[in-house]
Design an enzyme around this catalytic site. Structure first.
Site, mmCIF file in Angstrom:
data_model
loop_
_atom_site.group_PDB
_atom_site.id
_atom_site.type_symbol
_atom_site.label_atom_id
_atom_site.label_comp_id
_atom_site.label_asym_id
_atom_site.label_seq_id
_atom_site.Cartn_x
_atom_site.Cartn_y
_atom_site.Cartn_z
ATOM 1 N N HIS A 131 0.762 -1.163 0.064
ATOM 2 C CA HIS A 131 -0.098 -0.137 -0.002
ATOM 3 C C HIS A 131 0.818 1.361 0.126
ATOM 4 C CE1 HIS A 131 -3.341 2.844 1.075
ATOM 5 N NE2 HIS A 131 -2.251 3.210 1.920
ATOM 6 N N GLU A 132 2.067 1.356 0.772
ATOM 7 C CA GLU A 132 2.817 2.448 0.963
ATOM 8 C C GLU A 132 3.668 2.583 -0.469
ATOM 9 O OE1 GLU A 132 2.085 4.641 3.153
ATOM 10 O OE2 GLU A 132 0.936 3.235 4.289
ATOM 11 N N HIS A 135 1.516 4.310 -2.996
ATOM 12 C CA HIS A 135 1.546 5.886 -2.637
ATOM 13 C C HIS A 135 2.749 6.388 -3.526
ATOM 14 C CE1 HIS A 135 -1.953 6.594 -0.359
ATOM 15 N NE2 HIS A 135 -1.520 6.010 0.685
ATOM 16 N N GLU A 203 -6.508 7.103 -0.935
ATOM 17 C CA GLU A 203 -6.501 5.696 -0.198
ATOM 18 C C GLU A 203 -7.370 4.670 -0.807
ATOM 19 O OE1 GLU A 203 -4.678 5.499 2.584
ATOM 20 O OE2 GLU A 203 -4.083 7.402 2.334
#
Length: 278
Positions: A131-132, A135, A203
Site C-alpha cells: 500500500h505504501e 502511494h 487511499e
C-alpha cells in the site's frame, strides 16, 4: 501531470490561507511578510518536507544487515512495483501504523512503527508495505508531505493569532480582534479541508494498487482491520497535520479529529478489497 497540477493547486490554496492569516494579523505588512515566508516555505517543503516529517517522528533508518527480513520484503515488493528500493525507517511507537514520504520514487522512504510489526503477520505486513509503495508509485507522497508541512505551519500561525488576541494584539495597528479570532478558529479547519480534498480518494487507489503489487487483496484487508482496532486501543502521539499520511487514521476516537478525518471508512476500504478480483 495530474499530480503536478494537484500539487500546484495545493500549494496555492494553502499559501492563500497563509496570506489571509498574515493580513488579519498585520494588515498589508503582515501579508507581505506572509508572502515572503510562504515562498521560502514552499521551496523548503518541496525539497525537505520528507526529512522534516521523519525527524518529527524520530524515525531511524534501517539497513539490510539490521533488519534483513523486513528489508528483503520491501526490496522484493519494490521490484514487483517497478520502483527503486526506498529508504526504510522504523518509528519507536506502540501505535500500529505506517506511512510513505518523499518527493518522487527516487527519493522515497517507507516508515513503519514498532507497533505494527508486533500485531501483523508477514503477509499482512507485506500488504501494508505494498500500500505504501502504491502511494510512491502513484506520486501521492509529494502532495501528502507538502500538505503536512504547510498545514502544520498554518495551524502554528493560527495559534499565534489566538495568543495575539489574548494579550491585546492589534490595539495599535487597528487589527480587528474578531477577525483574528475567526482566523485562529477557521484557518486550521480550512487547511484540513484542503487535505481532505486530496486524501480520501487516494487511499482507495493506493489500496487497489497495493493489492495488485502484492498479488492478493486479502492480507491488506486483514491488516486494515487489525490496524483499525489497534489504533483505537493505543494512545497516539501524532501531530494532526500529518494524520493523513498514515495508512489508517491515528486520531480515531478524538471527537474533533474524527469530524475532519482524512481517511475514508476502514470498513468501506476492507469491503472494496475483499470484492477485488486479481
Amino acid at each position: 501531470m495530474a499530480n503536478m497540477i494537484r500539487t500546484t493547486l495545493l500549494l496555492a490554496g494553502l499559501t492563500g490561507i497563509l496570506l489571509l492569516i498574515g493580513g488579519f494579523l498585520g494588515g498589508r505588512g503582515g501579508m507581505l511578510i506572509a508572502l515572503i515566508f510562504s515562498v521560502l516555505m514552499n521551496f523548503g517543503s518541496y525539497w525537505y518536507s520528507d526529512k522534516l516529517v521523519l525527524k518529527m517522528y524520530k524515525a531511524r533508518e534501517l539497513s539490510g544487515a539490521e533488519a534483513p527480513e523486513l528489508f528483503g520484503m520491501v526490496q522484493n515488493l519494490a521490484a514487483k512495483a517497478g520502483l527503486p528500493m526506498p529508504r526504510l525507517y522504523v518509528v519507536d511507537n506502540p501505535m500500529p501504523n505506517a506511512f510513505a514520504t518523499g518527493r518522487d520514487p527516487k527519493h522515497a522512504a517507507v516508515a513503519v512503527t514498532t507497533g505494527i510489526t508486533r500485531i501483523l503477520n508477514k503477509e499482512e505486513l507485506a500488504g501494508v508495505i505494498s500500500h505504501e509503495l502504491a502511494h510512491v508509485k502513484n506520486r501521492d507522497t509529494l502532495i501528502s508531505t507538502i500538505a503536512a508541512t504547510i498545514a502544520g505551519v498554518i495551524t502554528f500561525m493560527a495559534n499565534m493569532a489566538q495568543w495575539s488576541l489574548i494579550f491585546g494584539g492589534g490595539d495599535d495597528d487597528g487589527a480587528n480582534p474578531l477577525g483574528i479570532l475567526a482566523m485562529a478558529i477557521l484557518a486550521p479547519i480550512a487547511a484540513t479541508i484542503v487535505q481532505l480534498a486530496i486524501s480520501r480518494g487516494r487511499e482507495f487507489e493506493a489500496d487497489a494498487t497495493g493489492a495488485r503489487i502484492f498479488g492478493n487483496p486479502f492480507p491488506l484487508a486483514s491488516a486494515l482491520a487489525k490496524l483499525e482496532a489497534g489504533n483505537r486501543a493505543v494512545q497516539s502521539d501524532v501531530n494532526p497535520s500529518t494524520a493523513h499520511m498514515f495508512i489508517v487514521n491515528p486520531l480515531k476516537g478524538k471527537a474533533v479529529a474524527s469530524l475532519f478525518s482524512t481517511h475514508p471508512s476502514t470498513e468501506e476500504r476492507i469491503a472494496r478489497l475483499r470484492a477485488m478480483q486479481i
